[in-house]
Motif scaffolding. Structure first.
Motif, mmCIF file in Angstrom:
data_model
loop_
_atom_site.group_PDB
_atom_site.id
_atom_site.type_symbol
_atom_site.label_atom_id
_atom_site.label_comp_id
_atom_site.label_asym_id
_atom_site.label_seq_id
_atom_site.Cartn_x
_atom_site.Cartn_y
_atom_site.Cartn_z
ATOM 1 N N PRO A 1 0.775 -1.231 -0.145
ATOM 2 C CA PRO A 1 0.148 0.110 0.816
ATOM 3 C C PRO A 1 0.790 1.004 -0.059
ATOM 4 O O PRO A 1 2.394 0.964 0.014
ATOM 5 C CB PRO A 1 -0.961 -0.077 1.464
ATOM 6 N N SER B 1 1.013 6.329 -3.016
ATOM 7 C CA SER B 1 0.567 7.324 -3.446
ATOM 8 C C SER B 1 1.357 8.943 -2.768
ATOM 9 O O SER B 1 1.703 10.037 -2.718
ATOM 10 C CB SER B 1 -1.181 8.362 -2.726
ATOM 11 N N TRP C 1 -3.578 9.976 -2.877
ATOM 12 C CA TRP C 1 -3.789 9.221 -1.768
ATOM 13 C C TRP C 1 -5.015 9.471 -1.616
ATOM 14 O O TRP C 1 -5.542 8.395 -1.113
ATOM 15 C CB TRP C 1 -2.940 10.155 0.082
ATOM 16 N N GLU D 1 -6.425 6.894 -3.987
ATOM 17 C CA GLU D 1 -5.456 5.309 -3.345
ATOM 18 C C GLU D 1 -6.609 5.083 -2.062
ATOM 19 O O GLU D 1 -7.254 3.770 -1.909
ATOM 20 C CB GLU D 1 -4.158 5.462 -2.463
ATOM 21 N N SER E 1 -9.923 4.306 -3.759
ATOM 22 C CA SER E 1 -9.600 2.918 -4.086
ATOM 23 C C SER E 1 -9.986 1.533 -3.568
ATOM 24 O O SER E 1 -10.207 0.624 -3.754
ATOM 25 C CB SER E 1 -8.809 2.562 -5.328
ATOM 26 N N ARG E 2 -9.614 2.206 -2.606
ATOM 27 C CA ARG E 2 -9.284 0.524 -1.337
ATOM 28 C C ARG E 2 -10.634 0.905 -1.238
ATOM 29 O O ARG E 2 -10.938 -0.313 -1.003
ATOM 30 C CB ARG E 2 -7.969 0.601 -0.649
ATOM 31 N N MET F 1 -3.939 -3.242 -7.843
ATOM 32 C CA MET F 1 -3.364 -3.318 -6.907
ATOM 33 C C MET F 1 -2.247 -3.800 -6.517
ATOM 34 O O MET F 1 -1.336 -2.939 -6.485
ATOM 35 C CB MET F 1 -4.540 -4.150 -5.548
ATOM 36 N N SER G 1 -1.172 0.847 -8.601
ATOM 37 C CA SER G 1 -1.563 1.540 -9.038
ATOM 38 C C SER G 1 -2.676 2.560 -9.001
ATOM 39 O O SER G 1 -4.172 3.190 -9.630
ATOM 40 C CB SER G 1 -1.673 0.886 -10.396
ATOM 41 N N MET G 2 -2.813 2.523 -7.495
ATOM 42 C CA MET G 2 -4.639 2.724 -6.554
ATOM 43 C C MET G 2 -4.647 4.080 -6.611
ATOM 44 O O MET G 2 -5.793 4.879 -6.510
ATOM 45 C CB MET G 2 -4.823 1.791 -5.322
ATOM 46 N N HIS G 3 -3.670 5.219 -6.855
ATOM 47 C CA HIS G 3 -3.854 6.097 -6.651
ATOM 48 C C HIS G 3 -4.335 6.775 -8.317
ATOM 49 O O HIS G 3 -4.450 8.296 -7.912
ATOM 50 C CB HIS G 3 -1.831 6.725 -6.035
ATOM 51 N N ARG H 1 -9.315 4.393 -9.814
ATOM 52 C CA ARG H 1 -10.034 4.549 -8.841
ATOM 53 C C ARG H 1 -11.766 5.052 -9.493
ATOM 54 O O ARG H 1 -12.658 4.345 -8.940
ATOM 55 C CB ARG H 1 -9.995 6.491 -8.404
#
Lengths: 254, 443
Positions: B46, B49, B194, B197, B200-201, B230, B234-236, B241
């Motif tokens: 994790p 970001s 952030w 991210e 997304s999470r 994930m 690339s969650m940021h 997202r």
């Protein structure tokens, strides 16, 4: 405790951990732990560490009056005995080591590093005509090597000591490793002619260090054998492998 | 003859977008130099970001992922090369194939151009001790670049001390990134990355929460595919997202419409531990019995941000605006990162994972559990045996098989099939369709 002991948050984190432990012990036992009592305990432990170091100094001699197995037993006893009583016995041992001549030929001088708490392993190695002159084990030198230097706050001194111990592979993290050079220095200081690197299966950090440590020692004329162990240790197989390794070491010495 | 109930099922509409996003992320990484983007070795953990404050960057995963993982001969060769260097079968399986891949000059290889991409820096946030240590091997075997690892602290329960420790490391990381790259650090970009991210999470966590419904709207293999974004860290990315939001809405609609992942669902399983990558049919082998793998503690805690409450229910982490934390300054942002990953992250609660698995099995209405005891992943296998005992005591049948997620030589297909068949029969289920091979290709 924090793994990244190099990070600047490690000391405050470790200190909070020790404070939490103290508070928990106080709550569970109903007794408060005074700063004076902690300071006295730190002093008693440091005294014990200094005495143990003095015993280790004897291992540098051409014919050490104490074996690796005996040293391991001594350190393991220190982990469970009342410290002042252990220190009293160490003082008595130091007198004996000074007075009594060694009863055995040292044979090949070895360093044992890695992970083992098995006296049997140490005895098997030394029964083959060797002397383990120094170690880097959790149940050996790493337990007592550095002192808690008492400052204004003895808890802070304890926290710092844990972070400044000779690093195990897991704590030797950022950038370039420092442990291989530390082990080479230890081997040279104690005159080790060969090394046995004991590794317990499934401990990745140790496993990631072993090839690097082995290469460095061998580059410096110290043949190293990696012994992989599990919870149960096949002593017969181990004996055969150490025997073969000793032949290599003896060739190197010759 | 009893009539088997059948649920309606349908393909995921967002699937095409997922495929396109995956392709784009790979393309972006391998064309990073053309745009002057910073290339960073890292990603699966994790908090990528933190890098956003530096401006444009691309992540190169330290774990070889992609088509190579289905090539059994190649995987076997990679494992052999790692062994030859002294890194045995009990080492992290993914590290072994990474090392093998590096030695074969395939790591970071752009198969179109034949060029090997080398990163500018290494940056990761990790809880796994082995992975933290492994960065030294990347330095020694792959490329010597400045490296920084953030430790996600292990904890028995969420504690302020751990928030402080993580927050302190994040501040140190930002300073290190500025100094090492020489780039200015933009706090607004940090905040934007952030919050992306975080969203997304939480979208993905809500998708996992939907798996508590009967029938399960997704199966574990679909979740694994969703998780590939994930894995790439690339969650940021705004499009990622948006994808997770769209996927969450679609899965929510599937729940409303009673759409199942498996039409014949009559048994719900958790498949625990790392699933062997190369025979990904394992997760769907159970389907022939009308059993669906709905997820696992590993997935829930690797990719989700839950808090397991005292009553055993799984609580999804709030969105940024729901949490009520200030998000204006760098201090605010880094503090909120530390809060989210200590208060809503059951993964580092080592002792609690046993109870968590029992509460998960109840919360997600599970009929049984299957454990992959992975010789190549100590961290994830730790506590598995204890969890199996706890589940059995809670009345939830359990079976296990051994393997290593990235080492085909550790897998005995016949044994796994026999154990699964016996387990399913012990649950009183008979096959509804013929058996399929677990392996997608033979060795």
């Amino acid at each position: 405790m924090p793994q990244l002991i190099q990070s600047r948050g490690a000391l405050p984190s470790m200190l909070k951990e020790i404070q939490a432990l103290k508070e928990r012990l106080e709550a569970d036992t109903g007794h408060s732990i005074s700063t004076t009592a902690i300071r006295q305990a730190v002093n008693a432990y440091n005294q014990n560490r200094r005495l143990t170091h003095q015993v280790y100094e004897f291992r540098k001699r051409e014919n050490p009056p104490i074996t690796g197995a005996q040293c391991m037993e001594m350190v393991m006893a220190s982990q469970v005995m009342e410290k002042k009583e252990h220190s009293r016995l160490l003082r008595s041992l130091l007198k004996e080591l000074e007075a009594d001549p060694p009863q055995r030929e040292p044979g090949v001088r070895l360093m044992v590093a890695g992970q083992t708490d098995s006296l049997d392993v140490m005895k098997v190695i030394e029964d083959l005509g060797t002397t383990v002159v120094v170690d880097d084990l959790c149940f050996g030198s790493r337990y007592f090597w550095n002192e808690a230097r008492d400052g204004a706050d003895p808890l802070n001194a304890l926290a710092k000591r844990y972070l400044e111990r000779p690093p195990c592979p897991m704590k030797d993290l950022h950038g370039v490793r420092i442990r291989p050079d530390y082990l080479l220095g230890l081997a040279k200081e104690y005159g080790a002619q060969g090394a046995i690197l004991v590794r317990q299966q499934f401990c990745d950090p140790h496993e990631y260090d072993m090839p690097v440590v082995k290469r460095l020692l061998e580059k410096n004329g110290i043949p190293a054998l990696v012994l992989e162990t599990d919870i149960t240790i096949p002593l017969g197989q181990l004996r055969t492998r150490v025997e073969a390794h000793l032949e290599l070491v003896q060739q190197e010495i010759a | 003859m009893a009539v088997q109930q059948r649920y309606p099922t349908r393909l995921l509409e967002c699937w095409g977008k997922l495929e396109e996003l995956r392709r784009r992320l790979v393309r972006d990484t391998y064309t990073a130099r053309e745009r002057g983007d910073l290339v960073v070795l890292g990603g699966p953990g994790p908090l990528p970001s933190v890098l956003c404050g530096l401006g444009r960057f691309q992540l190169l995963s330290p774990m070889p992922i992609g088509p190579d993982m289905k090539d059994l001969r190649l995987l076997t060769r990679m494992n052999e090369l790692a062994t030859a260097q002294g890194y045995g079968n009990d080492c992290c399986a993914t590290l072994r194939i990474a090392l093998g891949s590096i030695m074969m000059n395939r790591f970071g290889l752009n198969k179109r151009t034949g060029e090997v991409l080398k990163p500018d820096i290494h940056f990761e946030s990790l809880a796994c001790q082995g992975q933290m240590k492994a960065q030294q091997l990347y330095q020694e075997y792959y490329v010597q670049v400045p490296s920084f690892v953030v430790e996600l602290p292990w904890q028995e329960e969420p504690r302020q001390a751990d928030v402080d420790y993580l927050e302190s490391q994040l501040h140190e990381a930002v300073e290190w990134l500025q100094k090492t790259t020489g780039r200015p650090y933009d706090d607004e970009k940090l905040a934007e990355g952030w919050i992306n991210e975080w969203r997304s999470r939480i979208y993905f966590t809500r998708i996992m929460e939907y798996q508590s419904r009967v029938p399960a709207p997704l199966d574990q293999k679909m979740l694994a595919s969703f998780a590939t974004l994930m894995w790439r860290g690339s969650m940021h990315v705004p499009e990622v997202r948006d994808f997770y939001q769209e996927a969450m809405e679609e899965v929510g609609q599937r729940v409303k419409d009673g759409i199942a992942a498996l039409a014949t669902e009559r048994c719900r399983l958790i498949h625990e531990g790392p699933v062997p990558w190369y025979p990904s049919n394992v997760l769907r082998y159970f389907n022939r019995y009308g059993a669906v793998c709905i997820g696992s503690w590993l997935y829930w805690t690797e990719f989700g941000n839950f808090n397991v409450k005292d009553d055993g229910s799984w609580d999804v982490c709030p969105m940024p605006e729901e949490m009520g934390l200030p998000l204006k300054t760098r201090d605010d942002i880094l503090h909120s990162m530390a809060v989210v990953f200590t208060r809503y992250n059951p993964r580092p609660q080592l002792s609690a994972r046993i109870d968590h698995r029992v509460s998960m099995a109840r919360h997600f209405k599970v009929d049984g559990a299957v454990f992959a005891l992975d010789r190549g992943c100590l961290g994830n296998t730790c506590g598995a045996m204890e969890s199996m005992v706890a589940l059995k005591e809670a009345g939830i049948p359990v079976t296990s098989y051994q393997g290593a997620c990235a080492n085909p030589s550790e897998m005995d297909q016949g044994e796994i099939v026999s154990r699964i068949d016996a387990f399913m029969e012990s649950l009183g289920l008979q096959p509804l369709e013929p058996a399929r091979s677990l392996l997608q290709a033979e060795l």
